[in-house]
Design a protein around this motif. Structure first.
Motif, PDB file in Angstrom:
ATOM      1  N   GLU A 151      -4.797  -2.167   2.248  1.00  0.00           N
ATOM      2  CA  GLU A 151      -3.415  -1.757   2.517  1.00  0.00           C
ATOM      3  C   GLU A 151      -3.053  -0.494   1.728  1.00  0.00           C
ATOM      4  O   GLU A 151      -2.406   0.423   2.250  1.00  0.00           O
ATOM      5  N   GLY A 152      -3.483  -0.458   0.453  1.00  0.00           N
ATOM      6  CA  GLY A 152      -3.185   0.714  -0.374  1.00  0.00           C
ATOM      7  C   GLY A 152      -3.866   1.964   0.158  1.00  0.00           C
ATOM      8  O   GLY A 152      -3.284   3.053   0.169  1.00  0.00           O
ATOM      9  N   GLN A 179      -1.121  -3.893  -8.957  1.00  0.00           N
ATOM     10  CA  GLN A 179      -2.517  -3.444  -9.041  1.00  0.00           C
ATOM     11  C   GLN A 179      -2.707  -2.695 -10.357  1.00  0.00           C
ATOM     12  O   GLN A 179      -3.047  -3.315 -11.358  1.00  0.00           O
ATOM     13  N   ILE A 217       1.005  -3.291   8.064  1.00  0.00           N
ATOM     14  CA  ILE A 217      -0.450  -3.100   7.998  1.00  0.00           C
ATOM     15  C   ILE A 217      -1.128  -4.466   8.100  1.00  0.00           C
ATOM     16  O   ILE A 217      -0.843  -5.358   7.299  1.00  0.00           O
ATOM     17  N   GLU A 218      -1.967  -4.626   9.086  1.00  0.00           N
ATOM     18  CA  GLU A 218      -2.684  -5.899   9.230  1.00  0.00           C
ATOM     19  C   GLU A 218      -4.151  -5.708   8.860  1.00  0.00           C
ATOM     20  O   GLU A 218      -4.771  -4.720   9.259  1.00  0.00           O
ATOM     21  N   VAL A 219      -4.677  -6.664   8.111  1.00  0.00           N
ATOM     22  CA  VAL A 219      -6.026  -6.546   7.548  1.00  0.00           C
ATOM     23  C   VAL A 219      -6.912  -7.682   8.075  1.00  0.00           C
ATOM     24  O   VAL A 219      -6.570  -8.852   7.923  1.00  0.00           O
ATOM     25  N   TYR A 220      -7.995  -7.319   8.709  1.00  0.00           N
ATOM     26  CA  TYR A 220      -8.962  -8.313   9.201  1.00  0.00           C
ATOM     27  C   TYR A 220     -10.347  -7.954   8.675  1.00  0.00           C
ATOM     28  O   TYR A 220     -10.772  -6.795   8.767  1.00  0.00           O
ATOM     29  N   PHE A 221     -10.998  -8.955   8.137  1.00  0.00           N
ATOM     30  CA  PHE A 221     -12.349  -8.726   7.619  1.00  0.00           C
ATOM     31  C   PHE A 221     -13.377  -9.415   8.498  1.00  0.00           C
ATOM     32  O   PHE A 221     -13.128 -10.500   9.038  1.00  0.00           O
ATOM     33  N   PRO A 259      -9.957 -12.312  -1.481  1.00  0.00           N
ATOM     34  CA  PRO A 259      -9.227 -11.849  -0.293  1.00  0.00           C
ATOM     35  C   PRO A 259      -7.910 -11.136  -0.609  1.00  0.00           C
ATOM     36  O   PRO A 259      -7.536 -10.202   0.106  1.00  0.00           O
ATOM     37  N   VAL A 260      -7.228 -11.525  -1.676  1.00  0.00           N
ATOM     38  CA  VAL A 260      -5.959 -10.866  -2.012  1.00  0.00           C
ATOM     39  C   VAL A 260      -6.222  -9.453  -2.532  1.00  0.00           C
ATOM     40  O   VAL A 260      -5.593  -8.479  -2.108  1.00  0.00           O
ATOM     41  N   CYS A 304      -0.651   2.272  -5.261  1.00  0.00           N
ATOM     42  CA  CYS A 304      -1.830   1.404  -5.120  1.00  0.00           C
ATOM     43  C   CYS A 304      -1.758   0.464  -3.928  1.00  0.00           C
ATOM     44  O   CYS A 304      -2.740   0.272  -3.237  1.00  0.00           O
ATOM     45  N   THR A 305      -0.645  -0.210  -3.760  1.00  0.00           N
ATOM     46  CA  THR A 305      -0.629  -1.417  -2.921  1.00  0.00           C
ATOM     47  C   THR A 305      -0.366  -1.164  -1.456  1.00  0.00           C
ATOM     48  O   THR A 305      -0.640  -2.040  -0.630  1.00  0.00           O
ATOM     49  N   GLY A 306       0.228  -0.016  -1.112  1.00  0.00           N
ATOM     50  CA  GLY A 306       0.701   0.144   0.257  1.00  0.00           C
ATOM     51  C   GLY A 306       1.914  -0.743   0.516  1.00  0.00           C
ATOM     52  O   GLY A 306       2.331  -0.896   1.659  1.00  0.00           O
ATOM     53  N   ALA A 310      -7.671  -7.231   0.407  1.00  0.00           N
ATOM     54  CA  ALA A 310      -6.632  -6.805   1.350  1.00  0.00           C
ATOM     55  C   ALA A 310      -5.716  -5.785   0.683  1.00  0.00           C
ATOM     56  O   ALA A 310      -5.262  -4.820   1.316  1.00  0.00           O
ATOM     57  N   GLY A 311      -5.459  -5.961  -0.610  1.00  0.00           N
ATOM     58  CA  GLY A 311      -4.630  -5.000  -1.336  1.00  0.00           C
ATOM     59  C   GLY A 311      -5.261  -3.624  -1.373  1.00  0.00           C
ATOM     60  O   GLY A 311      -4.574  -2.603  -1.287  1.00  0.00           O
ATOM     61  N   GLN A 312      -6.599  -3.593  -1.490  1.00  0.00           N
ATOM     62  CA  GLN A 312      -7.300  -2.305  -1.452  1.00  0.00           C
ATOM     63  C   GLN A 312      -7.147  -1.651  -0.082  1.00  0.00           C
ATOM     64  O   GLN A 312      -6.910  -0.459   0.026  1.00  0.00           O
TER      65      GLN A 312
END
Lengths: 174, 762
Positions: B645-646, A105, B686-690, B637-638, A143-145, B641-643
């Motif tokens: 998760e971070g 990131q 961490i699971e991300v669902y939009f 989406p990448v 940034c990324t977790g 999701a990165g935002q």
């Protein structure tokens, strides 16, 4: 007052496959020698005390924090920095997976993180999830977790990257 | 709401625009830049919290002739960094200091290695004054350190009639919740290089979020016209709000040294200095007194929000504003009163950090909702479900929710993807017999307003530009900065989508105040929704310019666009379009009453934490973390999701790891060794669902999402810990020693301390 005269030493070592030398105070940090004397600024400083891993390089194949290594200790060694990962402009596999899977990131931890990944994969070509987490635990990313970094390392194990894997979990359209 | 337009590029995982440089080590951050003849700068800081400066002495053993020395007397213009409040934070302390680590003297020398001992050799004598270090000490008003009453800013929000609602309550639930300071801990420390020349004035390069904030500050400090100050953002290694206002101060310092030295000066903080001196998230105390009916419906909420602002106002008024507006959560209640204060203390000013006040009050309301559930005897999910805002409802500020909203559907989905009910039932069984490790599930539901609060966007009046060259290659001109969030990529996708091109056809100009217009600061989850929309409009305007000259038809291919650009530039010269912010017509905000449409749009979320509490080590661990969020259209989406998760990882740190230890107003654990953030081995899965419900304000229906994921994790985690261990913790960070202290006490009767308690706002 003038600073006490510091004895300089010539350090010879192989950096990214090339014989290099630098005439520096023997206790100068390897981090500073790489950045200031060899202009390899891909090596980053985050904390200066070996906690964050941003300055990670491989020293004779061993992952080290270059902020904790005196130049003298690198004499006669082989050093790999992020600049040595790509060959002839072609990204190494680990660089591609970091780029494509969202493993970078802000990018400041990325060089050190990729070298931690490289070190892990050299020691253990098929690490499981716990081994990946453990192998990266000395390198901090804010940034990324870490999820996408872990993904990037997982995918560096196998080729090729499937574009279907690029997307996160399903999205509902309403 | 409009339908999701089919798109080619928006919604795809386009590659990070500047990613190649980041994975090869080629990206140039500020400390990677060396200018000819450059010196290094360092800062001498106050060692006490508050006092008058009696004398500054330059000690023996240093040849001071080798150094350039700057004090407040060397400032050509105003000794102040103006942001919101005038005559606020000084560039250099002059007669007195108001917090530890306040800059007093600047030094520059050609050899960086010589600066440390020189800084140590500067002795400052003080007449100390009494200081205050906490919200409690400040609100006692026995020692006044700011204005007449220590209040930097206060708000009052009123909806309905809170005072008459208590008599109808089946339950009155009161609670007090606290959050600590949190360091942004970008991995790249702060840094700036300044150059001065009489011809060009001041040139600043640095790690920063807001080039035009720096620009505005320097005009006053140096008393220069706008064209004599140029600010350029270097690649920036993380920011999270921590590089919103502080870089203005460092830029002023480097500039003063460069002016006096007559050569470029670089100031790079080391980690200890960055941690001790620069901004952190505001510590908070929130108090809730709520009336609910027998079914758990909210009848009244009396809320008190108190933030520790630190020694100067800086961004505290706007942080308090966001904290205030978010304090009632995503719930409908007809009677709400929020009284909020930002208190002055003698600690370094607290500042912006992802969420900007919301994580503090959402921690309060979301912990409190679980206490209401217990008092009423319903489940945490049910108490939320019964109170969720729906389309047509009004928020605390009377903002009518016009867009569709699906909190109930999101709650269903979050419970499903986390297997909430089955796990909770299993954990309840297992916890009863297992003495070692207790498992639990916790929920938080919340929202985050995208864009500046209230009239903010009107004042910003943002402008963007777009240029095309003869080959049809486009350059986006914005002051919006990339520091990891994906700004460059998202804006490229917008332009490529709008003009039928690919991302490779679009470049983002380096943010440089000589080259890009002021598209506002890169803060407040505003870049995608506000600036992205303007860039979209500029793209359409550019096509419009070509059509006006009959060079382009309504429908066009990429090749036709390129040919049109070639023809236009040959005939008319430079091809450039602009777009300026136009306030939406149906949005109204009353600054005086603090009523109206606080934000053009909200992102919504329901998060579920699954934790394990080890009753032998007293460590709490987040095992799984499930996130469901509605952020309008997902642009990439990448990156999106990165935002998420971070942000979740930072929220985990906020809840369980990150403790700033204060001693007389100074951070005493200012090292990465003892300020602990999560590692790859610590973060949960961490699971991300939009969910995507396109919003009319953003490009292709996008809303802001950057700050949202920091708002929910802490309360979800502490709710889960309560589920696991049966103890209601009300303060973060929650470290093993805190858990130990409570577990070592006799078990408490659940909720007795909060139900019907007289504690709370009076």
């Amino acid at each position: 007052m003038s600073a006490a005269k510091i004895q300089l030493s010539e350090i010879r070592f192989k950096v990214n496959g090339v014989e290099r030398s630098a005439t520096v105070p023997p206790m100068k940090r390897l981090l500073d020698v790489l950045r200031e004397d060899l202009a390899l600024t891909g090596v980053k400083e985050g904390c200066g005390e070996g906690e964050c891993g941003s300055c990670s390089v491989l020293l004779d194949g061993v992952l080290v924090n270059s902020c904790l290594v005196p130049a003298l200790q690198a004499s006669g060694c082989e050093v790999l920095t992020v600049e040595g990962l790509a060959t002839n402009g072609a990204l190494a596999h680990i660089q591609r997976t970091f780029l494509e899977l969202g493993g970078t990131q802000c990018g400041i931890c990325t060089p050190g993180m990729m070298l931690a990944a490289e070190s892990l994969l050299r020691k253990n070509p098929h690490p499981d999830l716990d081994a990946i987490r453990e192998g990266l635990a000395g390198n901090l990313c804010r940034c990324t977790g870490y999820m996408r970094i872990i993904d990037a390392v997982k995918h560096a194990i196998e080729e090729p990257i499937l574009t279907a894997d690029l997307a996160p979990e399903e999205t509902v359209h309403k | 709401m409009r339908d999701a337009t089919p798109t080619r590029i928006v919604g795809t995982p386009a590659l990070r625009k500047e990613g190649f440089g980041k994975v090869t080590g080629g990206a140039r951050y500020i400390d990677d830049i060396v200018l000819l003849g450059m010196w290094h700068g360092a800062t001498v800081r106050s060692s006490i919290a508050r006092g008058a400066i009696k004398d500054i002495r330059f000690g023996a053993g240093i040849n001071w002739d080798e150094f350039v020395i700057v004090t407040a007397k060397d400032i050509p213009g105003a000794n102040c960094i103006p942001l919101i409040v005038d005559n606020d934070q000084p560039v250099l302390a002059d007669a007195r200091v108001n917090h530890p680590e306040e800059p007093v003297v600047l030094l520059a020398h050609p050899d960086k290695a010589r600066l440390h001992e020189a800084v140590e050799a500067v002795e400052i004598d003080y007449d100390p004054l009494p200081a205050v270090f906490t919200i409690e000490e400040s609100e006692r008003q026995q020692t006044i350190v700011w204005g007449e009453d220590n209040v930097i800013k206060r708000f009052l929000v009123e909806k309905g009639d809170v005072d008459s609602a208590w008599q109808h309550a089946a339950h009155i639930v009161s609670g007090e919740y606290r959050t600590g300071a949190q360091e942004q801990l970008y991995i790249e420390n702060n840094g700036v290089i300044a150059e001065w020349s009489d011809a060009d004035g001041l040139i600043i390069r640095g790690s920063m979020q807001c080039p035009y904030y720096v620009h505005k500050a320097l005009l006053r400090v140096f008393d220069l016209p706008a064209e004599k100050v140029r600010v350029i953002q270097a690649e920036t290694g993380g920011a999270f709000g921590g590089k919103e206002d502080y870089p203005s101060l460092i830029a002023a310092h480097a500039g003063l040294l460069a002016l006096k030295a007559g050569r470029p000066v670089k100031i790079i903080y080391d980690r200890e200095e960055d941690l001790a001196a620069t901004t952190k998230r505001h510590p908070s105390r929130t108090r809730y007194r709520t009336a609910v009916d027998k079914d758990g419906h909210l009848l009244a909420m009396d809320i008190q929000v108190d933030l520790d602002g630190g020694a100067y106002a800086t961004v505290s008024p706007t942080v308090l504003s966001r904290a205030t507006i978010h304090s009632a959560g995503p719930y409908l209640c007809e009677n709400i009163r929020v009284r909020s204060h930002a208190w002055a203390t003698n600690v370094p000013p607290h500042g912006a950090f992802r969420g900007f006040g919301s994580p503090q009050t959402i921690f309060g309301i979301e912990r409190h909702m679980d206490q209401i559930a217990k008092a009423v005897g319903i489940s945490p999910e049910e108490v939320r479900r019964r109170n969720f805002l729906a389309q047509g409802n009004a928020t605390a500020t009377g903002q009518l929710i016009r867009d569709p909203i699906d909190l109930r559907g999101m709650m269903d989905r979050a419970l499903k993807v986390s297997d909430y009910h089955a796990k909770r039932a299993r954990f309840a069984r297992e916890n009863a017999t297992s003495s070692a490790i207790k498992h639990g599930m916790g929920i938080a539901s919340f929202m985050h307003g995208a864009g500046f609060t209230g009239s903010g966007e009107r004042y910003l009046n943002s402008l963007v530009g777009l240029e095309a060259d003869a080959s049809g290659h486009l350059t986006v001109l914005v002051s919006s900065t990339e520091f990891g969030q994906g700004t460059n990529t998202m804006l490229s996708q917008v332009v490529a989508e709008a003009l039928g091109l690919s991302c490779e056809d679009v470049s983002i100009a380096q943010p440089d105040t000589n080259r890009v217009p002021n598209s506002g600061p890169t803060v407040a989850s505003r870049t995608t929704m506000i600036v992205g929309r303007l860039v979209h409009d500029a793209a359409l305007a550019l096509a419009g310019i070509l059509r006006e000259k009959n060079l382009l038809s309504e429908e066009f291919s990429a090749d036709e666009f390129r040919a049109a650009c070639a023809a236009y530039t040959a005939q008319f010269g430079a091809l450039r379009s602009e777009a300026r912010y136009q306030p939406p017509k149906d949005i109204f905000w009353d600054d005086a009453k603090y009523q109206g449409d606080a934000y053009p749009a909200f992102a919504w979320a329901v998060y579920v934490a699954e934790v394990a509490v080890d009753t032998r080590t007293y460590a709490a661990e987040v095992v799984n973390f499930y996130t469901v969020q509605e952020v309008g259209r997902v642009m990439n989406p990448v990156l999106a999701a990165g935002q998420i998760e971070g942000g979740v990882a930072q929220g985990v740190g906020y809840a369980l790891y990150e403790k700033v230890v204060w001693k007389d107003g100074r951070m005493s654990n200012n090292q990465m060794t003892n300020y602990i953030i999560p590692t790859a081995a610590d973060v949960p899965n961490i699971e991300v669902y939009f969910e995507e419900m396109p919003c009319e304000h953003g490009p292709y229906g996008a809303k802001g999402l950057g700050e949202l994921p920091h708002d929910g994790p802490a309360p979800a985690i502490l709710n889960a810990i309560q589920d696991a261990a049966g103890i209601s913790f009300t303060s973060i960070p929650l470290l093993p020693e805190d858990i130990f202290l409570r577990m070592a006490e006799a078990p408490e009767p659940e909720c007795l301390e909060i139900v019907g308690s007289a504690k709370g706002p009076q």
